[in-house]
Design an enzyme around this catalytic site. Structure first.
Site, PDB file in Angstrom:
ATOM      1  N   LYS A  11       0.819  -1.214   0.000  1.00  0.00           N
ATOM      2  CA  LYS A  11       0.000   0.000   0.000  1.00  0.00           C
ATOM      3  C   LYS A  11       0.859   1.274   0.000  1.00  0.00           C
ATOM      4  O   LYS A  11       2.058   1.226   0.309  1.00  0.00           O
ATOM      5  CB  LYS A  11      -0.940  -0.038   1.203  1.00  0.00           C
ATOM      6  CG  LYS A  11      -1.912  -1.235   1.174  1.00  0.00           C
ATOM      7  CD  LYS A  11      -2.910  -1.162   2.309  1.00  0.00           C
ATOM      8  CE  LYS A  11      -3.861  -2.347   2.284  1.00  0.00           C
ATOM      9  NZ  LYS A  11      -4.923  -2.250   3.309  1.00  0.00           N
ATOM     10  N   TYR A  51     -12.679  -1.769  -3.317  1.00  0.00           N
ATOM     11  CA  TYR A  51     -13.120  -1.839  -1.918  1.00  0.00           C
ATOM     12  C   TYR A  51     -14.641  -1.666  -1.779  1.00  0.00           C
ATOM     13  O   TYR A  51     -15.119  -1.313  -0.689  1.00  0.00           O
ATOM     14  CB  TYR A  51     -12.381  -0.801  -1.077  1.00  0.00           C
ATOM     15  CG  TYR A  51     -10.955  -1.207  -0.740  1.00  0.00           C
ATOM     16  CD1 TYR A  51     -10.701  -2.271   0.121  1.00  0.00           C
ATOM     17  CD2 TYR A  51      -9.865  -0.546  -1.290  1.00  0.00           C
ATOM     18  CE1 TYR A  51      -9.406  -2.660   0.444  1.00  0.00           C
ATOM     19  CE2 TYR A  51      -8.559  -0.930  -0.985  1.00  0.00           C
ATOM     20  CZ  TYR A  51      -8.334  -1.982  -0.106  1.00  0.00           C
ATOM     21  OH  TYR A  51      -7.053  -2.367   0.197  1.00  0.00           O
ATOM     22  N   ARG A 104       2.590  -7.079   8.739  1.00  0.00           N
ATOM     23  CA  ARG A 104       1.894  -5.912   9.298  1.00  0.00           C
ATOM     24  C   ARG A 104       2.501  -5.497  10.629  1.00  0.00           C
ATOM     25  O   ARG A 104       2.605  -4.300  10.930  1.00  0.00           O
ATOM     26  CB  ARG A 104       0.397  -6.182   9.399  1.00  0.00           C
ATOM     27  CG  ARG A 104      -0.285  -6.037   8.036  1.00  0.00           C
ATOM     28  CD  ARG A 104      -1.708  -6.513   8.042  1.00  0.00           C
ATOM     29  NE  ARG A 104      -2.434  -6.118   6.844  1.00  0.00           N
ATOM     30  CZ  ARG A 104      -3.622  -6.621   6.498  1.00  0.00           C
ATOM     31  NH1 ARG A 104      -4.210  -7.512   7.259  1.00  0.00           N
ATOM     32  NH2 ARG A 104      -4.216  -6.205   5.397  1.00  0.00           N
ATOM     33  N   ASN A 114      -1.967  -0.150   6.825  1.00  0.00           N
ATOM     34  CA  ASN A 114      -1.502  -1.444   7.318  1.00  0.00           C
ATOM     35  C   ASN A 114      -0.630  -2.206   6.317  1.00  0.00           C
ATOM     36  O   ASN A 114      -0.629  -3.433   6.285  1.00  0.00           O
ATOM     37  CB  ASN A 114      -2.678  -2.288   7.827  1.00  0.00           C
ATOM     38  CG  ASN A 114      -3.677  -2.611   6.752  1.00  0.00           C
ATOM     39  OD1 ASN A 114      -3.533  -2.174   5.624  1.00  0.00           O
ATOM     40  ND2 ASN A 114      -4.684  -3.394   7.092  1.00  0.00           N
ATOM     41  N   HIS A 117      -2.131  -5.547   1.392  1.00  0.00           N
ATOM     42  CA  HIS A 117      -3.419  -6.229   1.209  1.00  0.00           C
ATOM     43  C   HIS A 117      -3.132  -7.694   0.910  1.00  0.00           C
ATOM     44  O   HIS A 117      -2.131  -8.017   0.271  1.00  0.00           O
ATOM     45  CB  HIS A 117      -4.179  -5.613   0.028  1.00  0.00           C
ATOM     46  CG  HIS A 117      -5.357  -6.440  -0.414  1.00  0.00           C
ATOM     47  ND1 HIS A 117      -6.574  -6.363   0.214  1.00  0.00           N
ATOM     48  CD2 HIS A 117      -5.488  -7.379  -1.400  1.00  0.00           C
ATOM     49  CE1 HIS A 117      -7.414  -7.216  -0.365  1.00  0.00           C
ATOM     50  NE2 HIS A 117      -6.787  -7.841  -1.351  1.00  0.00           N
ATOM     51  N   GLU A 128      -9.441 -10.384  -7.863  1.00  0.00           N
ATOM     52  CA  GLU A 128      -8.490  -9.285  -7.661  1.00  0.00           C
ATOM     53  C   GLU A 128      -7.312  -9.381  -8.634  1.00  0.00           C
ATOM     54  O   GLU A 128      -6.831  -8.360  -9.133  1.00  0.00           O
ATOM     55  CB  GLU A 128      -8.011  -9.300  -6.206  1.00  0.00           C
ATOM     56  CG  GLU A 128      -9.130  -8.921  -5.235  1.00  0.00           C
ATOM     57  CD  GLU A 128      -8.821  -9.164  -3.767  1.00  0.00           C
ATOM     58  OE1 GLU A 128      -9.710  -8.900  -2.928  1.00  0.00           O
ATOM     59  OE2 GLU A 128      -7.703  -9.620  -3.442  1.00  0.00           O
TER      60      GLU A 128
HETATM   61  P1  GDP Z   1      -7.982  -7.004   5.456  1.00  0.00           P
HETATM   62  O1  GDP Z   1      -8.621  -8.098   4.660  1.00  0.00           O
HETATM   63  O2  GDP Z   1      -7.155  -7.517   6.615  1.00  0.00           O
HETATM   64  O3  GDP Z   1      -7.201  -6.022   4.603  1.00  0.00           O
HETATM   65  O4  GDP Z   1      -9.147  -6.176   6.151  1.00  0.00           O
HETATM   66  P2  GDP Z   1     -10.587  -5.701   5.623  1.00  0.00           P
HETATM   67  O5  GDP Z   1     -10.932  -6.355   4.314  1.00  0.00           O
HETATM   68  O6  GDP Z   1     -11.532  -5.858   6.768  1.00  0.00           O
HETATM   69  O7  GDP Z   1     -10.409  -4.141   5.385  1.00  0.00           O
HETATM   70  C1  GDP Z   1      -9.827  -3.625   4.205  1.00  0.00           C
HETATM   71  C2  GDP Z   1      -8.923  -2.494   4.569  1.00  0.00           C
HETATM   72  O8  GDP Z   1      -9.696  -1.427   5.123  1.00  0.00           O
HETATM   73  C3  GDP Z   1      -7.883  -2.818   5.658  1.00  0.00           C
HETATM   74  O9  GDP Z   1      -6.736  -3.464   5.155  1.00  0.00           O
HETATM   75  C4  GDP Z   1      -7.581  -1.452   6.216  1.00  0.00           C
HETATM   76  O10 GDP Z   1      -6.649  -0.734   5.375  1.00  0.00           O
HETATM   77  C5  GDP Z   1      -8.945  -0.759   6.149  1.00  0.00           C
HETATM   78  N1  GDP Z   1      -9.678  -0.896   7.410  1.00  0.00           N
HETATM   79  C6  GDP Z   1     -10.274  -2.017   7.903  1.00  0.00           C
HETATM   80  N2  GDP Z   1     -10.858  -1.776   9.076  1.00  0.00           N
HETATM   81  C7  GDP Z   1     -10.657  -0.449   9.340  1.00  0.00           C
HETATM   82  C8  GDP Z   1     -11.044   0.428  10.402  1.00  0.00           C
HETATM   83  O11 GDP Z   1     -11.709   0.029  11.364  1.00  0.00           O
HETATM   84  N3  GDP Z   1     -10.647   1.731  10.282  1.00  0.00           N
HETATM   85  C9  GDP Z   1      -9.917   2.195   9.236  1.00  0.00           C
HETATM   86  N4  GDP Z   1      -9.559   3.490   9.200  1.00  0.00           N
HETATM   87  N5  GDP Z   1      -9.543   1.408   8.215  1.00  0.00           N
HETATM   88  C10 GDP Z   1      -9.903   0.106   8.261  1.00  0.00           C
END
Ligand code: GDP
Length: 150
Positions: A11, A51, A104, A114, A117, A128
């Site tokens: 990222k 997303y 991470r 973070n 992805h 994807e």
């Molecule tokens: P991943 O599969 O571990 O990447 O997590 P998710 O699919 O749940 O979320 C996608 C991305 O959204 C994450 O990698 C973070 O960059 C962001 N994200 C997820 N949860 C949060 C949150 O609670 N707050 C914020 N600011 N960003 C979030």
């Protein structure tokens, strides 16, 4: 090939912090083979689509803004059970909850910034991968273009 590939992005924050090399080293050390890779930048529409599953979440606009804020590295990675193996390597979404030694834990700044992805299912790994790569941009171990899509 289904089940043996996953899709990753390094990222913008991690690219900005010069972590491309160290993250790729972790990926290689963990036994993943790079099938496809490019350095690119998401346009707003692309990030919104990528997303879209999070479109109702409060962090969606911030996430789209962040993901379009600078260049990213996108790649298809190959290893048996790639999706689960890569999720283990990258660790929890929130770096504070991620295990020691995970990507991470080592390179993320916050739950949003973070570092990387990783696809969450075999189905999404394919969707994807197709989002960023044509079939002619994917290479097998012997350096040949994949005849059949992974
Ligand atoms: P991943 O599969 O571990 O990447 O997590 P998710 O699919 O749940 O979320 C996608 C991305 O959204 C994450 O990698 C973070 O960059 C962001 N994200 C997820 N949860 C949060 C949150 O609670 N707050 C914020 N600011 N960003 C979030």
């Amino acid at each position: 090939m289904a089940g043996n590939i996953t899709f990753t992005m390094i990222k913008p924050g991690a690219v900005h912090n010069e972590y491309i090399g160290p993250i790729l080293a972790k990926i290689n050390e963990a036994g993943f083979r790079i099938v496809a890779m490019k350095f690119t930048k998401l346009r707003t529409k692309q990030a919104e689509v990528f997303y879209s599953v999070h479109s109702e979440r409060p962090f969606y606009r911030d996430l789209v803004k962040f993901m379009t804020s600078g260049p990213i590295v996108v790649a298809i990675l190959e290893k048996p059970n790639a999706v689960d193996e890569y999720r283990k390597l990258i660790g929890s979404t929130d770096p504070e909850k991620a295990e020691e030694g995970t990507i991470r834990k080592m390179f993320a700044e916050s739950v949003q910034l973070n570092a990387v992805h990783g696809s969450d299912s075999n189905e999404n790994a394919i969707i994807e991968s197709d989002f960023f790569f044509s079939k002619s941009e994917r290479f097998s171990k012997d350096g040949e273009v994949y005849e059949v899509a992974p």
